[in-house]
Design an enzyme around this catalytic site. Sequence first.
Site, mmCIF file in Angstrom:
data_model
loop_
_atom_site.group_PDB
_atom_site.id
_atom_site.type_symbol
_atom_site.label_atom_id
_atom_site.label_comp_id
_atom_site.label_asym_id
_atom_site.label_seq_id
_atom_site.Cartn_x
_atom_site.Cartn_y
_atom_site.Cartn_z
ATOM 1 N N HIS A 235 -8.697 -6.167 4.064
ATOM 2 C CA HIS A 235 -8.376 -5.374 5.242
ATOM 3 C C HIS A 235 -9.707 -5.051 5.880
ATOM 4 C CE1 HIS A 235 -4.006 -3.765 4.741
ATOM 5 N NE2 HIS A 235 -4.084 -5.073 4.894
ATOM 6 N N ASP B 133 -9.723 -2.987 1.144
ATOM 7 C CA ASP B 133 -9.845 -2.442 2.503
ATOM 8 C C ASP B 133 -11.257 -1.863 2.636
ATOM 9 O OD1 ASP B 133 -9.859 -0.405 4.606
ATOM 10 O OD2 ASP B 133 -7.697 -0.703 4.750
ATOM 11 N N ASP C 237 -7.400 -4.291 9.744
ATOM 12 C CA ASP C 237 -6.703 -3.010 9.624
ATOM 13 C C ASP C 237 -7.485 -1.937 10.367
ATOM 14 O OD1 ASP C 237 -5.017 -0.977 8.979
ATOM 15 O OD2 ASP C 237 -5.546 -0.879 6.854
ATOM 16 N N TRP D 91 0.859 -1.186 0.000
ATOM 17 C CA TRP D 91 0.000 0.000 0.000
ATOM 18 C C TRP D 91 0.894 1.234 0.000
ATOM 19 C CZ3 TRP D 91 -0.199 3.964 3.715
ATOM 20 C CH2 TRP D 91 -1.049 5.014 3.339
ATOM 21 N N HIS E 226 -11.843 1.906 2.173
ATOM 22 C CA HIS E 226 -11.238 2.591 1.034
ATOM 23 C C HIS E 226 -12.157 2.797 -0.155
ATOM 24 C CE1 HIS E 226 -6.798 1.800 2.343
ATOM 25 N NE2 HIS E 226 -7.525 2.360 3.262
ATOM 26 N N ASP F 71 -10.720 3.873 10.366
ATOM 27 C CA ASP F 71 -10.060 2.693 10.942
ATOM 28 C C ASP F 71 -10.475 2.416 12.378
ATOM 29 O OD1 ASP F 71 -8.206 1.690 8.761
ATOM 30 O OD2 ASP F 71 -7.577 3.768 8.850
ATOM 31 N N GLU G 102 -2.995 -2.900 -2.637
ATOM 32 C CA GLU G 102 -4.152 -2.311 -1.946
ATOM 33 C C GLU G 102 -4.493 -0.934 -2.485
ATOM 34 O OE1 GLU G 102 -3.490 -1.679 2.243
ATOM 35 O OE2 GLU G 102 -5.552 -1.038 2.615
ATOM 36 N N LYS H 55 -6.958 2.656 -2.740
ATOM 37 C CA LYS H 55 -7.562 3.605 -1.813
ATOM 38 C C LYS H 55 -8.298 4.661 -2.626
ATOM 39 C CE LYS H 55 -6.280 6.100 2.394
ATOM 40 N NZ LYS H 55 -5.304 6.144 3.489
HETATM 41 C C1 RNT Z 1 -3.862 2.857 4.669
HETATM 42 C C2 RNT Z 1 -4.011 1.419 4.381
HETATM 43 C C3 RNT Z 1 -2.912 0.535 4.919
HETATM 44 C C4 RNT Z 1 -2.490 0.891 6.331
HETATM 45 C C5 RNT Z 1 -1.606 -0.133 7.003
HETATM 46 C C6 RNT Z 1 -0.884 0.439 8.170
HETATM 47 O O1 RNT Z 1 -4.948 3.589 4.262
HETATM 48 O O2 RNT Z 1 -5.253 0.959 4.823
HETATM 49 O O3 RNT Z 1 -3.301 -0.782 4.824
HETATM 50 O O4 RNT Z 1 -3.599 1.098 7.162
HETATM 51 O O5 RNT Z 1 -0.781 -0.719 6.096
HETATM 52 ZN ZN ZN Z 2 -5.587 -1.180 4.700
#
Ligand code: RNT
Ligand code: ZN
Length: 410
Positions: free
Chosen positions: A277, A250, A317, A178, A253, A287, A217, A219
């Site tokens: 995630h 995630d 996560d 990421w 995201h 988060d 990953e 976002k």
């Molecule tokens: C950040 C991502 C990533 C982090 C971690 C610490 O937006 O979600 O995965 O949260 O790698």
């Molecule tokens: Zn993440």
Amino acid sequence: MYDQAREQYATLGVDTEAALERLSKIPVSIHCWQGDDVGGFENPDGQLGSGLAVTGNHPGKARTPDELRSDLEKALSLIPGDHRLNLHAIYLETDTKVERDAIETRHFQGWIDWCKSQNLGLDFNPSCFAHPLADSGLTLASPDDGVRRFWIDHCKACRVIADDMGAQLGDKTVTNIWIPDGYKDTPADRMAPRQRLKASLDEVLASPTPNNLDAVESKLFGIGSEAFVVGSHEFYLGYAAEKQIVLCLDAGHFHPTEMISEKISSCLLYVPELLLHVSRGVRWDSDHVVTLSDELQAITREIVANRVEDRVHIGLDFFDASINRVAAWAIGVRNTLRGLLIGLLEPTDRLRAAELEGDYTTRLALQEEMKSFPIGAVWDEYCKRRSVPVGPAWLDEVRSYEDTVLSKRS
Ligand code: RNT
Ligand code: ZN
């Protein structure tokens, strides 16, 4: 209570014993970074940056690898089943400063040995944030050759380490890339940063790593990258499909009404495996600790109802520094397992048969009746069999750990 629950589920053709057997084979990758607010051991008091933000100052955060491992051991004693540890590169162990493009397996040997002793699998992540060369907001997509080279070399070093981790533990490591790259305001060029990211990734992933699985990953936005993120969902879905690598979704995201539960079945048609995630955004990608929400249950249900637990790696996560950090792990992992169990106790065959017949009345009626079936009795039985505290009793263990260990940390 369990015997009664088993009989009640059996009336719908659900075998609780088979459900518990399957649950015991699904690992959750527990993220180390809940334990110290994503601090790591390279520069623990440095700025996180790159759009990552942790709020709260609950006392007792782990300051050393030994403290973090001790806290993880306490959390693991409250969580039923065999799981995995998810480590970031900034959690290295070294007496002298090692730059991120020069890290080696020996800097993580303590973690590998500990995972072996705890019967844990190990997953890994390059750390492309909290570093002066990430301050521009661009890493693998930077137009500066030196900056881009540094992050490419960091990611390459991480894959070598991950491959060693997987080999030593006899269990493949999932390495998730990421990066924070993006712009606060409207770009003049959306294409070139993505071309650079693609070229950087091609170089990072060029050499084979038989004991490592690569994940990427996406976002949607971050603090400071509100207008544009280089590694968007479309970018990585296309990239993972082309390279046949793991796509990481995630839960925080995407747009607020866009759910990753809905994406699993589509993405799995085009990529070999997924990494999740599991997170919880509250109004934004905040988060928060994972709760037993509708979306968590929808995610876990998709995995088990489609029997794709071998193709979906479940990682967590979240990072909350406003509550006891060991409790945060226990709450998030126990919820994820309960979500899986709820999915496993669903009369999926019946629901699908009704659906195929166009009998949507039965489908809806059963889905709703299941909501008051005695999941709690089955979950308690699982905790009992795996020798972890039943019900809220785990909180007493956290309290006494807080009194004897955490409160002694300054
Ligand atoms: C950040 C991502 C990533 C982090 C971690 C610490 O937006 O979600 O995965 O949260 O790698
Ligand atoms: Zn993440």
